[in-house]
Design an enzyme around this catalytic site. Structure first.
Site: not given
Length: 380
Positions: A297-299
């Site tokens: 997701g936010d990696e």
């Protein structure tokens, strides 16, 4: 050996007409955004009609209708040039366009002057055909060079092969009309050059469709490897990159701190903007040195083939600094999102997953260290 040029011309005329008609059927051609299929279709139809109808004349090119058919032939070839230009999003050199226009004006002038010297018509028509072939060749090889498409190289090769054949046809036709002593031999060579040239050109009828098919396949492969939101590689794209890696590799695993809080407070549009911002900054910092992939997701994961620890550390500092400044300028949120970046290096032969796991552990050490500093600062 005698070549039945009339039969070859009949077959060529029919094939041009049919191919042109097929290009005008949207369901079969899947016409491109810029209308190249329409231009190619009408061009082929005009060429087929002109070549077919001229067979009803004696070839003297004196009759007004025959000269009008020659002009139709030039218009058809010009439409084919326009089609390739639209397909490749480029224009032929202006000098070629000017010379092609001059040949068309020359044929119009011959109709007005009513000259009976057939050599002028042969020269004008032959020059127009050769200029069109040169323009199409130039455009097709440009497509092949820019887009690295194999079919464009092949089709460009066919157009290259056809050009000298039609040059020979024009020159020896002029010789046959100018030197009666050499008429039979010159006409024999002209007929064979024209016959072989027509066969080669026939092989190019579906050239743009073939090139478009390869272009679409490449675009589909690229889309399958790209994350639709950010433009970074997705996991499938990362797997393909891994297959091409050898030797030592350095990876940077990036996580956006306080990303969930950002989404909760400002909505997913703000979160999406931050994800795209990070991707743009990472791509800008990496340049041609490595690749950026979104693995969660936010990696995100930055892969540096043969990258050193010093390069990775410099990239971490530069990316963190630029991200902090860009986020503050882009969105009013307190505290703003920051980056936690873990670095790992090793041989890709041991597997990329192992390096990602090491970088993940390093990233969480960075994250825990920042949380501890923030907690001490809050107490103080």
């Amino acid at each position: 050996m005698i070549l039945d040029v009339v039969t070859v011309q009949i077959v060529a005329a029919i094939s041009h007409f049919l191919i042109g008609a097929l290009h005008l059927i949207p369901g079969l051609t899947r016409e491109g955004k810029h209308g190249w299929a329409r231009s190619w279709g009408w061009g082929k139809i005009l060429i087929g009609l002109a070549n077919g109808l001229t067979l009803f004349f004696d070839g003297s090119n004196v009759a007004l209708v025959e000269r009008l058919l020659n002009l139709m032939l030039i218009v058809g070839m010009a439409l084919c040039v326009r089609s390739v230009a639209l397909f490749g999003r480029r224009s032929p050199p202006r000098i070629l366009l000017a010379m092609m226009g001059a040949t068309g004006l020359g044929l119009i002038a011959l109709m007005l002057l009513q000259t009976t010297d057939v050599r002028w018509t042969v020269a004008m028509l032959g020059s127009a055909r050769n200029l069109c072939l040169i323009a199409i060749t130039w455009l097709m090889l440009g497509i092949a060079r820019r887009e690295k498409l194999f079919t464009a190289w092949v089709m460009g090769g066919f157009f290259i092969a056809a050009t000298p054949l039609f040059v020979l046809h024009m020159l020896f036709s002029l010789l046959a009309f100018s030197a009666p002593a050499w008429e039979q031999e010159a006409q024999w060579i002209a007929d064979w050059a024209a016959g072989v040239g027509i066969i080669v050109v026939t092989l190019t009828h579906f050239s743009l469709l073939l090139v478009e098919a390869e272009r679409n396949q490449r675009e589909l492969r690229q889309q399958a490897c790209i994350d639709g939101l950010t433009g970074a590689l997705n996991r499938f794209g990362l797997d393909r990159v891994e297959e091409s890696l050898h030797g030592d590799v350095t990876v940077l695993l990036i996580d956006i701190d306080r990303f969930k809080a950002l989404n909760d407070q400002h909505g997913h549009a703000a979160g999406d903007m931050v994800l795209r911002l990070l991707t743009d900054l990472a791509l800008s910092e990496l340049g041609q040195r490595g690749r950026v992939a979104r693995i969660g997701g936010d990696e995100f994961l930055c892969v540096l083939p043969s990258g050193t620890a010093a390069e990775a550390e410099a990239l971490r500092k530069a990316l963190s600094h630029r991200f902090d400044r860009a986020v503050i300028a882009a969105i009013d949120v307190s505290p703003p999102p920051t980056l936690s970046i873990g670095i790992a290096a090793g041989s890709i032969e041991d597997g990329l997953d192992r390096l990602v796991h090491q970088a993940d552990e390093a990233m969480y050490r960075v994250k825990r260290g920042r949380q501890s500093r923030d907690a001490r600062a809050a107490v103080a």
